[in-house]
Write an enzyme that holds these catalytic residues in place. Structure first.
Site, PDB file in Angstrom:
ATOM      1  N   GLY A 160      41.428  29.890  38.082  1.00  0.00           N
ATOM      2  CA  GLY A 160      42.736  30.317  37.589  1.00  0.00           C
ATOM      3  C   GLY A 160      43.719  30.640  38.697  1.00  0.00           C
ATOM      4  O   GLY A 160      44.858  30.189  38.677  1.00  0.00           O
ATOM      5  N   SER A 188      36.748  25.053  28.709  1.00  0.00           N
ATOM      6  CA  SER A 188      37.333  26.395  28.556  1.00  0.00           C
ATOM      7  C   SER A 188      38.175  26.800  29.768  1.00  0.00           C
ATOM      8  O   SER A 188      38.851  27.816  29.744  1.00  0.00           O
ATOM      9  CB  SER A 188      36.228  27.431  28.327  1.00  0.00           C
ATOM     10  OG  SER A 188      35.426  27.527  29.488  1.00  0.00           O
ATOM     11  N   ASN A 189      38.118  26.021  30.848  1.00  0.00           N
ATOM     12  CA  ASN A 189      38.917  26.328  32.046  1.00  0.00           C
ATOM     13  C   ASN A 189      40.371  25.889  31.865  1.00  0.00           C
ATOM     14  O   ASN A 189      41.277  26.425  32.504  1.00  0.00           O
ATOM     15  CB  ASN A 189      38.394  25.577  33.278  1.00  0.00           C
ATOM     16  CG  ASN A 189      36.965  25.900  33.645  1.00  0.00           C
ATOM     17  OD1 ASN A 189      36.254  25.038  34.161  1.00  0.00           O
ATOM     18  ND2 ASN A 189      36.512  27.113  33.385  1.00  0.00           N
ATOM     19  N   LEU A 190      40.579  24.858  31.032  1.00  0.00           N
ATOM     20  CA  LEU A 190      41.863  24.137  31.064  1.00  0.00           C
ATOM     21  C   LEU A 190      43.014  24.936  30.455  1.00  0.00           C
ATOM     22  O   LEU A 190      44.175  24.562  30.612  1.00  0.00           O
ATOM     23  CB  LEU A 190      41.720  22.779  30.362  1.00  0.00           C
ATOM     24  CG  LEU A 190      40.679  21.855  31.019  1.00  0.00           C
ATOM     25  CD1 LEU A 190      40.542  20.567  30.220  1.00  0.00           C
ATOM     26  CD2 LEU A 190      41.030  21.545  32.463  1.00  0.00           C
ATOM     27  N   ARG A 192      44.046  27.570  31.575  1.00  0.00           N
ATOM     28  CA  ARG A 192      44.748  28.231  32.691  1.00  0.00           C
ATOM     29  C   ARG A 192      44.587  27.549  34.047  1.00  0.00           C
ATOM     30  O   ARG A 192      45.405  27.770  34.938  1.00  0.00           O
ATOM     31  CB  ARG A 192      44.273  29.696  32.808  1.00  0.00           C
ATOM     32  CG  ARG A 192      42.799  29.812  33.166  1.00  0.00           C
ATOM     33  CD  ARG A 192      42.194  31.163  32.849  1.00  0.00           C
ATOM     34  NE  ARG A 192      40.761  31.148  33.137  1.00  0.00           N
ATOM     35  CZ  ARG A 192      39.851  30.581  32.360  1.00  0.00           C
ATOM     36  NH1 ARG A 192      40.194  30.003  31.243  1.00  0.00           N
ATOM     37  NH2 ARG A 192      38.577  30.593  32.710  1.00  0.00           N
ATOM     38  N   CYS A 294      38.131  49.874  51.689  1.00  0.00           N
ATOM     39  CA  CYS A 294      38.828  51.152  51.819  1.00  0.00           C
ATOM     40  C   CYS A 294      39.161  51.672  50.420  1.00  0.00           C
ATOM     41  O   CYS A 294      39.197  52.868  50.167  1.00  0.00           O
ATOM     42  CB  CYS A 294      40.133  50.988  52.588  1.00  0.00           C
ATOM     43  SG  CYS A 294      39.941  50.616  54.328  1.00  0.00           S
ATOM     44  N   CYS A 308      32.698  39.547  31.107  1.00  0.00           N
ATOM     45  CA  CYS A 308      33.629  38.409  31.132  1.00  0.00           C
ATOM     46  C   CYS A 308      33.930  37.911  29.735  1.00  0.00           C
ATOM     47  O   CYS A 308      35.059  37.640  29.381  1.00  0.00           O
ATOM     48  CB  CYS A 308      33.014  37.240  31.856  1.00  0.00           C
ATOM     49  SG  CYS A 308      32.878  37.502  33.580  1.00  0.00           S
ATOM     50  N   CYS A 365      35.996  54.219  55.898  1.00  0.00           N
ATOM     51  CA  CYS A 365      35.609  52.944  55.266  1.00  0.00           C
ATOM     52  C   CYS A 365      34.325  52.425  55.908  1.00  0.00           C
ATOM     53  O   CYS A 365      34.193  52.439  57.128  1.00  0.00           O
ATOM     54  CB  CYS A 365      36.734  51.923  55.437  1.00  0.00           C
ATOM     55  SG  CYS A 365      36.254  50.250  54.932  1.00  0.00           S
TER      56      CYS A 365
HETATM   57 ZN   LIG Z   1      38.324  49.251  55.035  1.00  0.00          ZN
END
Ligand SMILES: [Zn+2]
Length: 392
Positions: A160, A188-190, A192, A294, A308, A365
């Site tokens: 997408g 089912s991809n088409l 988008r 982060c 999904c 981080c």
């Molecule tokens: Zn980071």
């Protein structure tokens, strides 16, 4: 009335001249004079003296003061053999330029002596036409278009987000596109994924995208990686050298791999994610802002990640988010404007609202922090894509 030869001889007596050997020696000094090339554009394009600026003889008087406001600056003027430039030298002297010398023998003599020549890269007539709307924008122009043609962008995912990104990057003339995706085109991809089409059902997405993109713009070379990005192959794929990564991954493990790799390789990532009616975009630019970890140090446990199948997405949403990602990628290549580094853009398609949240690098981080605790790739258990929320 003086004929041309007589006039030229008279002008040559009035102006100062320098030999190409002496001029070349001056060019090697720490403070060399500025060389002005007054030849026609086609002559300039075939090669010129390194560092020279180009002002055609016809535009010299009208343009020179804008380009060289300092009239004390030492100038060496040249054309092909030293005749047109003699007249140009005289004109510059009359305009108040104090230290202006004609290059005797001109560019022809310069080349005959075997001195260094710069051959400018120029767009072909077809490229001038194709990219004319870019050439009209000062922020892009011919230099910017060359940068785009030289650029290498890695697209993670040909779905997408990868669809509009690959199409617009190719249309813009980004010369090399790497596309990583292991899937084949499914019906089912088409709804988008507009880089694919009904006649490509069952075809590997990278090959379908390559066909569409290369048909759109033959300047673009697509390098397909028909594989899922893993800790095993990511170093090999990155070894090709990429200027920008556009992350259109549909799963968290890939997103974390892309993030960690981009931090370690210093490659900016344009991140996008979509879910139902909402999309997020930002730029993770190593050294300039936060990375994905982060914001989200670890992926959520699979049982807490959205499903999904229940998720779904409005077909046009990846078109909008993927286009914003492309805009960021183009600016990163052109080094123009302000990117989304340090800003997370939140788009709501139902309300048509665009919000922005400031995001900062986290000194703790695990990857880009002061004391990193993750220093090697981690393969997480796979689960479905959705934007993670910052709890805002
Ligand atoms: Zn980071």
């Amino acid at each position: 009335m003086a004929g041309y030869r007589e006039l030229l001889a008279r002008v040559k007596e009035e102006v100062e001249e320098i030999s190409t050997i002496d001029a070349q020696a001056l060019q090697e000094t720490p403070d060399p004079p500025l060389f002005i090339d007054v030849r026609e554009p086609d002559e300039w394009e075939e090669g010129h003296i390194p560092g020279a600026i180009h002002i055609t003889r016809g535009r010299l008087e009208s343009r020179v003061e804008g380009l060289i406001p300092d009239k004390q600056r030492p100038l060496v003027v040249y054309c092909s053999v030293g005749a047109r430039s003699a007249f140009a030298t005289k004109a510059l002297g009359e305009m108040g330029y104090d230290d202006v010398i004609n290059l005797a023998g001109g560019f022809a003599d310069w080349k005959r002596n075997g001195f260094e020549v710069t051959i400018p890269r120029v767009l072909s007539a077809e490229q001038r036409s194709r990219y004319s709307r870019h050439l009209l924008i000062p922020e892009v122009g011919e230099d910017g278009q060359q940068r785009l043609l030289d650029a290498r962008v890695l697209l993670v995912g040909a779905g997408g987000l990868g669809s509009p990104a690959s199409l617009y990057l190719a249309a813009a003339g980004v010369g090399t596109l790497g596309i990583v995706d292991a899937d084949v085109v499914d019906e089912s991809n088409l709804q988008r994924q507009i880089v694919h089409s009904t006649d490509r059902l069952g075809e590997p997405k990278v090959l379908s995208a390559k066909r569409t993109v290369e048909a759109l713009n033959p300047d673009v070379h697509v390098i397909p990686f028909e594989e899922r990005l893993t800790s095993e192959n990511i170093e090999r794929i990155l070894a090709d050298g990429w200027d920008v990564i556009v992350d259109g991954a549909d799963n968290f493990p890939t997103r974390y791999l892309v993030n960690d790799a981009s931090v370690w390789h210093g490659i900016p990532v344009v991140h996008g994610s979509i879910f139902r009616f909402e999309g997020q975009v930002t730029v993770f630019s190593p050294g300039e802002g936060p990375c994905y970890r982060c914001l989200f140090p670890q992926p959520p446990p699979p049982e807490l990640a959205p499903s999904c199948a229940e998720g779904g997405v409005l077909g046009v949403l990846p078109g909008i988010i993927g286009s914003i990602q492309t805009n960021e990628a183009l600016k990163l290549i052109l080094d123009r404007g302000d990117t989304l580094a340090g800003r997370l853009l939140l788009f709501d398609a139902l309300g048509t609202t665009l919000d922005e949240v400031t995001v900062r690098r986290n000194p703790d981080c695990p990857v880009c922090g002061d004391i990193p605790t993750i220093t090697d790739y981690v393969d997480y258990v796979e689960f479905c894509n959705a934007p993670l929320h910052l709890g805002l």
